[in-house]
Design a protein around this motif. Structure first.
Motif, short mmCIF file in Angstrom:
data_model
loop_
_atom_site.label_atom_id
_atom_site.label_comp_id
_atom_site.label_asym_id
_atom_site.label_seq_id
_atom_site.Cartn_x
_atom_site.Cartn_y
_atom_site.Cartn_z
N ARG A 251 0.83 -1.20 0.00
CA ARG A 251 0.00 0.00 0.00
C ARG A 251 0.87 1.25 0.00
O ARG A 251 2.00 1.24 0.50
CB ARG A 251 -0.89 0.03 1.25
CG ARG A 251 -1.78 -1.20 1.41
CD ARG A 251 -3.05 -1.09 0.65
NE ARG A 251 -3.93 -2.25 0.87
CZ ARG A 251 -5.16 -2.35 0.41
NH1 ARG A 251 -5.69 -1.36 -0.28
NH2 ARG A 251 -5.88 -3.43 0.63
N ALA A 252 0.32 2.33 -0.56
CA ALA A 252 1.00 3.63 -0.52
C ALA A 252 0.82 4.22 0.87
O ALA A 252 -0.12 4.94 1.16
CB ALA A 252 0.43 4.56 -1.58
N ARG A 253 1.75 3.89 1.75
CA ARG A 253 1.58 4.17 3.18
C ARG A 253 1.58 5.67 3.50
O ARG A 253 1.08 6.08 4.54
CB ARG A 253 2.68 3.46 3.97
CG ARG A 253 2.56 1.93 3.91
CD ARG A 253 3.55 1.28 4.85
NE ARG A 253 4.92 1.49 4.43
CZ ARG A 253 5.58 0.70 3.60
NH1 ARG A 253 4.95 -0.36 3.08
NH2 ARG A 253 6.83 0.94 3.29
N ASP A 254 2.17 6.48 2.61
CA ASP A 254 2.22 7.92 2.89
C ASP A 254 1.05 8.69 2.29
O ASP A 254 1.01 9.92 2.36
CB ASP A 254 3.54 8.51 2.39
CG ASP A 254 3.68 8.42 0.87
OD1 ASP A 254 2.90 7.66 0.24
OD2 ASP A 254 4.55 9.11 0.31
N PHE A 255 0.08 7.97 1.71
CA PHE A 255 -1.05 8.64 1.07
C PHE A 255 -2.21 8.73 2.05
O PHE A 255 -2.70 7.72 2.56
CB PHE A 255 -1.49 7.89 -0.19
CG PHE A 255 -2.58 8.59 -0.95
CD1 PHE A 255 -2.32 9.73 -1.69
CD2 PHE A 255 -3.89 8.12 -0.91
CE1 PHE A 255 -3.32 10.38 -2.38
CE2 PHE A 255 -4.90 8.76 -1.61
CZ PHE A 255 -4.61 9.90 -2.34
N LEU A 256 -2.67 9.94 2.29
CA LEU A 256 -3.79 10.16 3.20
C LEU A 256 -5.10 10.05 2.43
O LEU A 256 -5.35 10.83 1.51
CB LEU A 256 -3.68 11.55 3.85
CG LEU A 256 -4.82 11.94 4.81
CD1 LEU A 256 -4.86 10.99 6.01
CD2 LEU A 256 -4.65 13.39 5.26
N VAL A 257 -5.91 9.07 2.79
CA VAL A 257 -7.20 8.86 2.12
C VAL A 257 -8.27 9.67 2.83
O VAL A 257 -8.59 9.42 4.00
CB VAL A 257 -7.57 7.37 2.12
CG1 VAL A 257 -8.95 7.17 1.49
CG2 VAL A 257 -6.52 6.55 1.37
N THR A 258 -8.81 10.65 2.12
CA THR A 258 -9.92 11.45 2.63
C THR A 258 -11.02 11.43 1.59
O THR A 258 -10.86 11.99 0.50
CB THR A 258 -9.49 12.90 2.92
OG1 THR A 258 -8.39 12.88 3.84
CG2 THR A 258 -10.63 13.69 3.52
N LEU A 259 -12.11 10.77 1.89
CA LEU A 259 -13.19 10.60 0.93
C LEU A 259 -14.32 11.59 1.20
O LEU A 259 -14.60 11.93 2.34
CB LEU A 259 -13.72 9.17 0.96
CG LEU A 259 -12.69 8.07 0.68
CD1 LEU A 259 -13.35 6.70 0.80
CD2 LEU A 259 -12.08 8.25 -0.70
#
Length: 266
Positions: A251-259
């Motif tokens: 997984r792209a661990r440094d990507f902040l998922v904000t939906l």
């Protein structure tokens, strides 16, 4: 003094799938910018995979089927500087893919002791998948001509149930025809996208593999459409000369998922 015989190095493969890029660089799904998430996944690949022999991109590279979206996908993945293959998903326009990157849309690739077969399961104007007779015939020819090579077969739509009721109707409609053809010793695995979540199952000697999207993720085990806030990701594979296959999902661990659930849906 005789030198020891070392086994050949495995083929290093990376799979990216379901990027859903738009012509507009600001294009989003549920508020998530799909170019941004793909960029973060590619950066993760570069950090973790110093050697890549082949990049497999298994459909829904675009959300709108536009020339600009495919050009963006090609440019973003070009930083990996590796041989690449594309196949279409239900959101793609196969004709436009060929127009933008004809060298990347190839059905058969031989690499080391392996043959990679890319199938087109997309149905114009539909979400479900179907392998037309010409695709099944091309698969038969590719497998018959593989010789001593081991085979990895790729498509976009899932050929088996994954425990998500809402996804079942949009899978591969003639999966039995495909799976029957793959029940032979030389075929080691079937790899796909579409379901925006990982899957890894062994069935009748065949490894069945699916991979997270490089953008939004679907929630496993959901009865109705549901997304999760897991990070986007990719799959790596090691294809050994003796037919063994090692694989995992990162997984792209440094990507902040904000939906944004009030934005237009998937």
């Amino acid at each position: 003094m005789p030198q020891p015989n070392h086994p050949p190095a495995p083929i290093h493969v990376v799979q990216l799938t379901d990027a859903h890029l738009f012509a507009d660089p600001a294009g989003t799904l549920l508020g998530l910018n799909t170019r941004d998430s793909l960029s973060h996944v590619i950066a993760q690949v570069r950090r973790e995979q110093p050697r890549i022999d082949l990049l497999l991109c298994t459909g829904d590279l675009s959300q709108d089927g536009s020339v600009a979206s495919y050009e963006a996908f090609r440019e973003l993945t070009a930083v990996l500087d590796v041989p690449t293959r594309w196949l279409p998903g239900n959101h793609d326009e196969a004709r436009v893919m060929v127009e933008v990157a004809p060298a990347l849309v190839q059905a058969v690739t031989d690499i080391g002791a392996w043959r990679i077969v890319m199938l087109d399961s997309a149905v114009a104007g539909a979400t479900h998948g179907l392998l037309e007779p010409a695709q099944l015939a091309a698969l038969d020819t590719a497998l018959a001509g593989a010789g001593e090579r081991h085979c990895l077969v790729c498509c976009h739509h899932q050929p088996v149930g994954i425990g998500c009721a809402w996804i079942a109707p949009i899978g591969l409609r003639n999966a039995d025809e495909l799976l029957a053809r793959l029940r032979q010793p030389r075929v080691k695995a079937l790899l796909w996208g579409h379901i925006h979540q990982p899957w890894d199952e062994q069935r009748d000697g065949l490894r069945l593999l699916a991979t997270p999207s490089t953008c939004i993720q679907f929630a496993p085990g959901s009865e109705e459409f549901k997304v999760s806030e897991e990070q986007p990701g990719y799959r790596w594979l090691r294809l050994h000369a003796d037919g063994r296959l090692e694989t995992g999902v990162e997984r792209a661990r440094d990507f902040l998922v904000t939906l944004d659930f009030d934005s237009p849906g998937y």
